[in-house]
Design a protein around this motif. Structure first.
Motif, PDB file in Angstrom:
ATOM      1  N   ASP A 122       0.930  -1.397  -0.090  1.00  0.00           N
ATOM      2  CA  ASP A 122      -0.242  -0.439   0.017  1.00  0.00           C
ATOM      3  C   ASP A 122       0.881   1.004   0.076  1.00  0.00           C
ATOM      4  OD1 ASP A 122      -2.064   2.206   0.769  1.00  0.00           O
ATOM      5  OD2 ASP A 122      -3.032   0.987   2.087  1.00  0.00           O
ATOM      6  N   THR A 123       0.940   2.151  -0.934  1.00  0.00           N
ATOM      7  CA  THR A 123       1.227   3.515  -1.157  1.00  0.00           C
ATOM      8  C   THR A 123       0.761   4.416  -0.131  1.00  0.00           C
ATOM      9  OG1 THR A 123       1.149   3.023  -3.342  1.00  0.00           O
ATOM     10  CG2 THR A 123       3.177   2.364  -2.912  1.00  0.00           C
ATOM     11  N   SER A 124      -0.671   3.896  -1.176  1.00  0.00           N
ATOM     12  CA  SER A 124      -1.190   5.451  -0.403  1.00  0.00           C
ATOM     13  C   SER A 124      -1.341   5.634   1.160  1.00  0.00           C
ATOM     14  CB  SER A 124      -2.972   4.744  -0.919  1.00  0.00           C
ATOM     15  OG  SER A 124      -2.599   4.655  -1.980  1.00  0.00           O
ATOM     16  N   ILE A 125      -1.606   4.433   1.948  1.00  0.00           N
ATOM     17  CA  ILE A 125      -1.595   4.932   3.342  1.00  0.00           C
ATOM     18  C   ILE A 125      -0.533   3.610   3.912  1.00  0.00           C
ATOM     19  CG2 ILE A 125      -2.112   4.602   5.251  1.00  0.00           C
ATOM     20  CD1 ILE A 125      -5.349   5.019   4.528  1.00  0.00           C
ATOM     21  N   PRO A 126       0.732   3.714   4.298  1.00  0.00           N
ATOM     22  CA  PRO A 126       1.642   3.251   4.457  1.00  0.00           C
ATOM     23  C   PRO A 126       0.967   1.800   5.348  1.00  0.00           C
ATOM     24  CG  PRO A 126       2.851   5.045   4.455  1.00  0.00           C
ATOM     25  CD  PRO A 126       1.886   4.916   4.851  1.00  0.00           C
ATOM     26  N   LEU A 127       2.031   0.802   5.270  1.00  0.00           N
ATOM     27  CA  LEU A 127       1.669  -0.490   6.677  1.00  0.00           C
ATOM     28  C   LEU A 127       2.093  -0.672   7.923  1.00  0.00           C
ATOM     29  CD1 LEU A 127       0.892  -3.887   6.338  1.00  0.00           C
ATOM     30  CD2 LEU A 127       3.607  -3.931   6.335  1.00  0.00           C
ATOM     31  N   SER A 128       3.450   0.727   7.906  1.00  0.00           N
ATOM     32  CA  SER A 128       3.350   1.160   9.561  1.00  0.00           C
ATOM     33  C   SER A 128       1.946   1.674  10.042  1.00  0.00           C
ATOM     34  CB  SER A 128       4.794   2.159   9.217  1.00  0.00           C
ATOM     35  OG  SER A 128       4.009   3.439   8.555  1.00  0.00           O
ATOM     36  N   GLU A 129       1.218   2.745   9.369  1.00  0.00           N
ATOM     37  CA  GLU A 129       0.047   3.081   9.759  1.00  0.00           C
ATOM     38  C   GLU A 129      -1.335   2.318  10.172  1.00  0.00           C
ATOM     39  OE1 GLU A 129      -0.051   6.348  11.059  1.00  0.00           O
ATOM     40  OE2 GLU A 129       1.579   6.218  10.286  1.00  0.00           O
ATOM     41  N   GLY A 130      -1.118   0.748  10.119  1.00  0.00           N
ATOM     42  CA  GLY A 130      -2.002  -0.560  10.133  1.00  0.00           C
ATOM     43  C   GLY A 130      -1.917  -0.338  11.479  1.00  0.00           C
ATOM     44  N   GLU A 131      -0.438  -0.957  11.131  1.00  0.00           N
ATOM     45  CA  GLU A 131       0.111  -1.664  12.314  1.00  0.00           C
ATOM     46  C   GLU A 131      -0.411  -0.298  13.188  1.00  0.00           C
ATOM     47  OE1 GLU A 131       4.205  -1.878  11.084  1.00  0.00           O
ATOM     48  OE2 GLU A 131       3.764  -4.109  10.558  1.00  0.00           O
ATOM     49  N   ARG A 132       0.204   0.866  13.874  1.00  0.00           N
ATOM     50  CA  ARG A 132       0.028   1.497  14.316  1.00  0.00           C
ATOM     51  C   ARG A 132      -1.471   1.679  15.144  1.00  0.00           C
ATOM     52  NH1 ARG A 132       2.254   8.178  15.129  1.00  0.00           N
ATOM     53  NH2 ARG A 132       1.334   7.983  13.105  1.00  0.00           N
ATOM     54  N   LEU A 133      -2.193   1.986  14.289  1.00  0.00           N
ATOM     55  CA  LEU A 133      -3.763   1.447  14.630  1.00  0.00           C
ATOM     56  C   LEU A 133      -3.851   0.119  15.946  1.00  0.00           C
ATOM     57  CD1 LEU A 133      -5.968   3.295  14.049  1.00  0.00           C
ATOM     58  CD2 LEU A 133      -6.824   1.688  12.301  1.00  0.00           C
ATOM     59  N   HIS A 134      -3.363  -0.636  14.774  1.00  0.00           N
ATOM     60  CA  HIS A 134      -3.880  -2.052  15.557  1.00  0.00           C
ATOM     61  C   HIS A 134      -2.943  -1.840  17.123  1.00  0.00           C
ATOM     62  CE1 HIS A 134      -3.459  -5.798  17.507  1.00  0.00           C
ATOM     63  NE2 HIS A 134      -2.203  -6.066  17.116  1.00  0.00           N
TER      64      HIS A 134
END
Length: 261
Positions: A210-222
């Motif tokens: 995902d280049t629109s929202i980085p994977l790291s943002e999903g991990e931070r959300l989790h």
């Protein structure tokens, strides 16, 4: 046609029906409720899957006025009220995930659990917002619109062969709708400091490419959501992982829903 007048909008929605627990899904930018077809096929009739086209998108009859993500959240709750559903699992992809988080913050008693796909709790960096505004201003300009569409196709759908019919829908987006919907995206508030208020169970999905929202943002959300029980990375998926890689998304989603309802 399933259109209902709610909050002064002609809201288009689809309801898989049945007596199973309800799952309300909100779609991403430039998409519509059809992006959840793979989830409906996998989850119904065990679960009652409800999706709607947000203001300015798809088949909803939007009033043409500016709106916020909190207006979108109110539309989702109004739809649940219309259907007589007191509580549901609420989910969303990207912009729809922003909406789902705000439903959980503003109407916590209505949310049984959260399903978050390719989304984030933060606002975009200023340079990203500048880019979005440039895209907004160029939309409808001969030549520029097609370049924008081709760029978005790669970012949202990756190398998926389903590009064609989505791109045709994007080409039909009027300038006024594009402006209002991208402003809704760019001008959102930062809810990261409030995520600790969301206590319900949650599952977070994110594509590794995902280049629109980085994977790291999903991990931070989790990691930030107190009730988040699982983070699912989707190998090789771009932004719309649920649409392009349902074979990876649907099994853990089904498992989560069964455990949360």
């Amino acid at each position: 046609m399933p259109i209902v007048e709610l909050n002064r909008q002609g809201l288009y929605f689809e309801d898989s029906g049945g007596s199973g627990p309800a799952l309300l899904l909100a779609h991403g930018f430039l998409m519509d409720g059809r992006m959840f077809d793979p989830q409906v096929q996998a989850l119904a009739p065990e679960f009652r899957v409800i999706r709607w086209d947000a203001r300015g998108f798809g088949r909803t009859q939007w009033d043409g006025k500016p709106f916020t993500l909190y207006d979108s959240a109110a539309d989702g709750i109004a739809l649940l009220d219309h259907l007589g559903i007191p509580q549901a699992v609420v989910g969303g992809m990207s912009q729809g995930g922003y909406c789902a988080l705000r439903i959980a913050l503003r109407y916590p008693e209505r949310v049984r659990a959260l399903v978050l796909m390719s989304t984030s709790g933060i606002v975009d960096a200023e340079e990203v917002r500048v880019g979005y505004r440039q895209v907004r201003d160029l939309w409808g300009t001969p030549g520029a619109t097609e370049n924008i569409i081709q760029n978005l196709a790669g970012r949202v759908l990756g190398d998926s062969p389903i590009h064609a019919h989505w791109l045709d829908r994007w080409r039909q987006t009027p300038k006024a709708a594009f402006v209002a919907t991208i402003n809704n995206l760019v001008d959102r508030d930062d809810v990261l400091p409030r995520l600790g208020e969301i206590r319900c169970p949650a599952i977070v999905f994110h594509g590794t490419d995902d280049t629109s929202i980085p994977l790291s943002e999903g991990e931070r959300l989790h990691k930030t959501l107190p009730g988040s029980t699982r983070f699912v990375s989707v190998p090789g998926a771009a932004h719309a992982a649920n649409l392009t890689h349902p074979e990876v998304v649907n099994p853990p989603l089904l498992e989560f829903l069964r455990a949360s309802t």
